[in-house]
Design an enzyme around this catalytic site. Sequence first.
Site, PDB file in Angstrom:
ATOM      1  N   ASP A   1      59.985  14.473  -5.618  1.00  0.00           N
ATOM      2  CA  ASP A   1      60.061  13.015  -5.535  1.00  0.00           C
ATOM      3  C   ASP A   1      58.635  12.484  -5.414  1.00  0.00           C
ATOM      4  OD1 ASP A   1      60.410  10.353  -5.042  1.00  0.00           O
ATOM      5  OD2 ASP A   1      61.726  10.588  -3.305  1.00  0.00           O
TER       6      ASP A   1
ATOM      7  N   SER B   1      65.820   1.407  -4.471  1.00  0.00           N
ATOM      8  CA  SER B   1      65.532   2.353  -3.398  1.00  0.00           C
ATOM      9  C   SER B   1      64.170   2.117  -2.762  1.00  0.00           C
ATOM     10  CB  SER B   1      65.620   3.790  -3.926  1.00  0.00           C
ATOM     11  OG  SER B   1      64.777   3.968  -5.054  1.00  0.00           O
TER      12      SER B   1
ATOM     13  N   HIS C   1      59.158   7.738  -4.211  1.00  0.00           N
ATOM     14  CA  HIS C   1      59.332   7.170  -2.872  1.00  0.00           C
ATOM     15  C   HIS C   1      58.234   7.680  -1.948  1.00  0.00           C
ATOM     16  CE1 HIS C   1      63.364   7.221  -4.802  1.00  0.00           C
ATOM     17  NE2 HIS C   1      63.370   5.987  -4.338  1.00  0.00           N
TER      18      HIS C   1
END
Length: 441
Positions: free
Chosen positions: A409, A159, A412
């Site tokens: 998160d 990702s 990211h």
Amino acid sequence: MGVSSSFKDQSHTPSLTRKLWPYTIYALLPIAIFRLFFYPLPLPQPSTDQLPRSNRLILSASVPPSLSSSSFSQEEKIVNEAPCDYTNGKWVRDKLGPLYNGTTCGTIKEGQNCITHGRADWGYLYWRWKPRQCKLPRFDPNTFLQLLRNKHLAFVGDSMARNQLESLLCMLATASTPNLVYRDGEDNKFRRWHFASHNITVSVYWSPFLVRGVEKSKIGPDHNELYLDYVDEKWGNDLEHIDMVVLSIGHWFLHPAVYYEDDEVLGCHYCPGLNHTEIGFYGVLRKALKTALKTIIERKGANGKGTDAVLTTFSPSHFEGDWDKAGACPKTQPYKEGEKVLEGMDADMRSIEVEEVEAAKGIAKQFQGLRVEVLDVTKLSLMRPDGHPGPYMYPFPFANGVQERVQNDCVHWCLPGPVDTWNQILLEIIRRWQIQSWVEE
């Protein structure tokens, strides 16, 4: 008759101007010779309106901007100089801010669109990376597009590869519109865009190990299975049609897994209940990188077409507490230089990746048109704890007050955000490669 003519007088009486004229010529002649010798007049140049449009930009995908000896010498000097060390530097304030925002770019993954999800502290958008010993130019989408004209660029990995891809698409979209031409897989793990203006294809391939793998699932094993001596053919099969590949892996190697080599169990990582030897994941990461880079070199070098391969190094996470509680990554500013040290797992993962790229470079030299480089972003990313979505991975997480459980998160990056800097450096790598090609020709 006593009346004299002025015309008649002038014809017979030398004027002061005529007396001084020879001396004036003698005085100006040396000056003119000096000027022409040391500052020659430029030769007439053709109008730029008559040149092909593709040659007007500073950098072209196939033609150098100038063939003059001075320009060529400058390009040769750039190639002979040591590449800029982008790893050492600091984050400084930037009044300009990003090229795009969450409303002007349509390719941002929902979970990284921090602005539209209600993040109010926009200060994280106004920083730029300043290397210690060189300059990192602002990203120029037109130059990037021109350098990649008629080529296929692929991002392959986990990702983080997708995060970097979507950042690049947003930056390029400020100059040319990307058209989605293909999508497949859960969560759009395989997608392809086309920039008609420059005939560029940009793809993303989901391959969190780069090698063949079976991901853990609810209906299958609760651990990953990796076959370290086989490349993942979901991207390997397309290598023939790829001109540049950007690899990015790391975080998925932290998960429980069983490893296979020569079709036999090599060992495992965190596999209680299984009768396998615990071997950790560092050596496995190295083997996976070796297999991926070897495959690229063998397949692209053997057919003589060549390719460019870039490995983006490990991007650290910034969890400061439980991932599902408020304040998991609460920082709102970058770390200052020297405030945060690259160490432990982050440093080890980066070292393995840098070492494997250096080893692959040596092998790639045997083939013409085959180039391998590392995109070292670990340290500059480590210093940006403020750039993650945190609770804003979901829209307006505190609309009803602070809840006991809030998913965060801290891995990211917000878009726009620090990950845009990765593509700034990627552009400089490509630019240097292009200049090197001109000099060698």
